[in-house]
Every structure is written in structure tokens, then in C-alpha cells.
Write a protein that holds these residues in place. Sequence first.
Motif, PDB file in Angstrom:
ATOM      1  N   LEU A  61       0.953  -1.090   0.097  1.00  0.00           N
ATOM      2  CA  LEU A  61       0.037  -0.088  -0.083  1.00  0.00           C
ATOM      3  C   LEU A  61       0.891   1.054  -0.071  1.00  0.00           C
ATOM      4  CD1 LEU A  61      -3.313   0.523   0.029  1.00  0.00           C
ATOM      5  CD2 LEU A  61      -2.791   0.876   2.590  1.00  0.00           C
ATOM      6  N   PRO A  71      -4.905   2.296  -3.352  1.00  0.00           N
ATOM      7  CA  PRO A  71      -5.148   3.119  -2.127  1.00  0.00           C
ATOM      8  C   PRO A  71      -6.487   3.814  -2.285  1.00  0.00           C
ATOM      9  CG  PRO A  71      -3.249   4.040  -2.884  1.00  0.00           C
ATOM     10  CD  PRO A  71      -3.453   2.662  -3.647  1.00  0.00           C
ATOM     11  N   ARG A  72      -6.814   3.979  -3.633  1.00  0.00           N
ATOM     12  CA  ARG A  72      -8.014   4.847  -4.243  1.00  0.00           C
ATOM     13  C   ARG A  72      -9.090   3.864  -3.903  1.00  0.00           C
ATOM     14  NH1 ARG A  72      -4.540   7.114  -8.988  1.00  0.00           N
ATOM     15  NH2 ARG A  72      -3.359   8.497  -7.864  1.00  0.00           N
ATOM     16  N   LEU A 124     -11.081  -3.270  -1.076  1.00  0.00           N
ATOM     17  CA  LEU A 124      -9.696  -3.655  -0.430  1.00  0.00           C
ATOM     18  C   LEU A 124      -9.565  -4.982   0.210  1.00  0.00           C
ATOM     19  CD1 LEU A 124      -8.125  -0.306   0.118  1.00  0.00           C
ATOM     20  CD2 LEU A 124      -7.232  -1.739  -1.779  1.00  0.00           C
ATOM     21  N   VAL A 167       2.974  -0.557   4.267  1.00  0.00           N
ATOM     22  CA  VAL A 167       2.174   0.423   4.054  1.00  0.00           C
ATOM     23  C   VAL A 167       2.932   1.746   4.216  1.00  0.00           C
ATOM     24  CG1 VAL A 167       0.181   1.487   4.946  1.00  0.00           C
ATOM     25  CG2 VAL A 167       0.675  -0.875   5.293  1.00  0.00           C
ATOM     26  N   LEU A 191      -0.619   6.358   4.324  1.00  0.00           N
ATOM     27  CA  LEU A 191      -1.640   5.609   3.950  1.00  0.00           C
ATOM     28  C   LEU A 191      -2.138   4.494   5.231  1.00  0.00           C
ATOM     29  CD1 LEU A 191      -0.444   4.744   0.395  1.00  0.00           C
ATOM     30  CD2 LEU A 191      -2.520   6.097   0.973  1.00  0.00           C
ATOM     31  N   VAL A 202      -5.912   4.620   5.473  1.00  0.00           N
ATOM     32  CA  VAL A 202      -6.741   3.710   4.496  1.00  0.00           C
ATOM     33  C   VAL A 202      -6.697   2.325   4.986  1.00  0.00           C
ATOM     34  CG1 VAL A 202      -6.567   2.805   1.990  1.00  0.00           C
ATOM     35  CG2 VAL A 202      -6.071   5.301   2.417  1.00  0.00           C
ATOM     36  N   PHE A 203      -5.497   1.997   5.487  1.00  0.00           N
ATOM     37  CA  PHE A 203      -5.170   0.458   5.933  1.00  0.00           C
ATOM     38  C   PHE A 203      -6.096   0.237   7.064  1.00  0.00           C
ATOM     39  CE2 PHE A 203      -2.680  -2.200   8.903  1.00  0.00           C
ATOM     40  CZ  PHE A 203      -2.854  -3.543   8.228  1.00  0.00           C
TER      41      PHE A 203
END
Length: 535
Positions: free
Chosen positions: A71, A97-98, A104, A118, A122, A125-126
Motif C-alpha cells: 500500500l 489506495p483509492r 480492498l 504500508v 496511507l 486507508v489501511f
Amino acid sequence: MFNALTMDDYPLTLTAVVERAQLFHDVDVVSRRPDGSLTRTTMAACVQQARRVATALAGLGVAAGDRVATLLWNQVEHLEIYLAVPAMGAVVHTLNPRLHADELAFIVADAGDSVIVVDESLLDVFEGFRHIHRFTHVVVVTHNDDAPQGMWDYRVLAERAEPMSWPVLDERSAAAMCYTSGTTGRPKGVVYSHRALVLHSLAAALPDALGVSARETLLPVVPMFHANAWGLPYASAMIGARLVLPGPLLDPHSILDLLVRERVTMTAGVPTVWMGMLAALDAEPQRWDLTCLDRLIVGGAAVSRALIEGYDQHGLRVIQAWGMTETAPLGTVSRLPVGLDEQGSDAQYEYRIRQGTPVPLVEIRAVDDDGRPIERDDSAMGELEIRGPWVASAYHNGRGSDSFTADGWFRTGDIVRIDEHGCIRICDRAKDLVKSGGEWISSVDLENRLMGHPAVAEAAVIAVPDERWGERPLAAVVIRDGMSVHPDELKQHLSAHYAKWQIPDRFEYLPEIPRTATGKFRKTELRQRFASQTT
């Protein structure tokens, strides 16, 4: 019997690419951090770091065939993972990541990822999907802070490890993995072999393909999490091209700043990136010294003549390429043939807006609704099918088997015309064609013509239900700032190239066209919005 088996059965693995890359002690790798600062290293130093990263991952339990998720942005650590993971026998799996957290979560579970790397920018996001899939270890690339508790620090892990001696690998073993964009259902995994990516790198570097050479300074705007950044990181490592990695700052001014500062000769990305950059160039043409920039490789969606002409006016050359996740992704490149060198600009532009001819080792054909090959007369239309040494023959976990023919071709879903020289022109996606009164209308052709109008920034054409004709085209358009245009004027603009029945009846003005995570128009959303409104 004559013995032809006298050549070395040398394995085509990415290990050979990595080993060659360590020769390039004087080839820069420039990487931009999320805060805008630049770091500089060399390709050879990246290989040495990759050896330590591989040992560190092995210490976390990563073994042959295990999937290591990333990521990350286009950054030096991503390049190190690109080199380390396949060479140690594992599989690098890039995550976009989008994408939505649910998507995901599905992807990492479907791939069976064991470890994830990662970037700290991000981590939010994770956090959106980590609770759904259990990773055995999480490794964080830090910039300012320490890695969160319970996670490993990428740099610290690498610094503590000894360089790995690469194992001997089978060229047909898995090296990397990407997922399709999932615009027509759940994303599907494509697993690339070492052999496929080595051959793809060689083809991409050819002069009449993407033309990667040791004299290039290459800036891939196309993300490394999207179809392996079109194979450019591996081609650069193989050839010794200088590499500039832009990180997450992809606005036009940030890209222009890097192009100028690093004297970039070659860049690559989707049309939306270059539309924004063209507007910035038009606004301040004297601000940016792009005399070093030789070409912009554009793919991911059809390129309009207006975009090509716009860059020509700044002395910059646009070269269109076509491919898909399933083709690793390079399929065709639109290089102007020798026979058109002395032709007028109209003939050249008509060729340059096509998606081009297959690169060496790739074969194409197009078939009609009955599965019969169409004539290569640049008139008949059919669905494009493709095969070659870096084209998928199946999806991970057996999904989407209907995308592959019994005789080994991949059905692309693109409707094309093919001329006698094998040059394709994509007319539409099969699902996006408009069938009005039994006749087909190409939404892509209409979109490109609309974007040729000076007031239109973007245009997307969809089919909407019609009681009389079955379907009619509807055009959703985004108008340039400070400009206006009446639908009648747009119809008049199209009438020079289309019959009345082919021209949209309706024009909807939107502030922006909805897009997928990879920058393509999200026409499903437009259809949901307008389908209930019959013309």
C-alpha cells in the motif's frame, strides 16, 4: 536427428533483471516524499537494499509463493519491494489506495496476502480494511514518526538484515499480482509469471514500443499499484534508465515542477493527468521549460485529437498505448508509421488517435457476434481478442472463465476496427456501445469529438432507454471554467462528422464526470443516474 537443443536453457526470471540493475551505480533514482521533499539514491543501491529487505521479509516468515501486499505510492521503497519480493521467490501484490475499503478487503482476502508494507501516509486507508483480513505482519515505511505499536519499521528491519543471496527460481513461477478495476463486478486477480514480466520488459524497451533506453530520465505518473506502472520500473531496472518517482503529489503543478527540475525525457500516465497539465501549460506557457521532455506515453482511455494537438502546440509529443491488467499491460502502441512521415497533419492525427499496432510477440484478432473473425478493412467492427507471452490465460481462483476462448485468446471486451496493417481503433467497450434502432453508435468517438470543442473539458456518452429506438446516446459534459456552450452548438459541432441519428438528443452539464479509482469514466454511475429518464 539434427540436434537443436544446443542453447543454454537460461531461466527468464526477474532475478536476472535485479542482478543487472546492480551494475548501475551512476543511475539515479529520485523519490518525492508526501511532504514534497526529494530523496536520491542509485539503482545499484536499491538492489543492495532489496537484498536486505528480502532477508527481513524472510525473517517474518515470507516463503516462496507467499503474497506480500503493498500500500505504497510511486516511491523508492516500492521499487525496492518490486525487486526484492519476486527475486526471493514470493509474489508482490500491489493495492490501490483509492479503492473503497470493502473492495480492498475483498482483494486482500481473495489473494491471501500474508504480509503488507504500508506507507505511513496511507495508514488511515489501511485501518479501513485491516480488521477484515488478518495479516501476519504489518511493515510501515515511516518518514517522521516511529512505526505504530505492533507494526514493524521498514528501514529498521532492513538495516538489521544481511543481504540475501537469491534462490534459483522457475521462470513460470508467480512474481507479481494485480487486480482488475472491477467496473463490471468483483475485481479479478491476474498473476504474472517471471517469464511474462521479463519478456514484457524487453518489449516495452523496444524503440518502436515505449522506447526505454539508458539515456532516458523516466517519470511514471501511472501508479505502481496500477498494472505494474505499465512495466516501466522493471524496464528501467533492466536498461538502466534514470527513474523519477513522484510520490502522492500528482497535481499538474507538482508534476510540471518535477519534469522541469529533473530534466525528464519521458513520462507516462492516463489522459486525465495530461488534461490537467495541458490546462496549466496553456495558462502559463512561459513558466515551464520542458525542452528535455521528448514524449508523453498516454494510456488507460482513448486519447482525443484535441489533447494531442494541444501538446503539439507546446512542442510536446503524445504517444498513445493500449493495454489492460490482463496484458501486463502493454498490448499496442500508436507509433506513426514511416509511410505517414511526409503526409499532411490530418492524416497523421487520424492515425495518432488510434490505439496502434501490437508490440512484437503479441497477436490480435477481432470477432463478430457469431465468433467469426472480422475483415481487416477498417470498417467492420468486432470484439478484440489478444494472446501473447504476457497475456493472462486465466484469473486467480478461476473467476471469469468466460473471458477466455477455448483456443486460448483473451476476450478484451473492447469493440474495435482493424486496418490492413493491424492497427486498431477502439470504438467502444462492448457494454458501452449505444444500439439505436438496430444500429451501433460509438460512445468513445462521440466523446473525443465533443472534447474537441473549445468549451468542453470532458465528455462521457452513455446509452439511455428510448421507447421508439430502444436506446439513444446521452452526453454528460464538463464545461471549461469561464466558458459556456448551448446544446445546439454542441450538436452543430458534431454534425460535421455524424449523421443526425448518431448525435445525442440530450446533454447534461456536470461539475465533474465520476471516475473509477484508476481514472476511467464511471459510466455505470451515469447510467444509474439517467437511465430512468427516457428521451
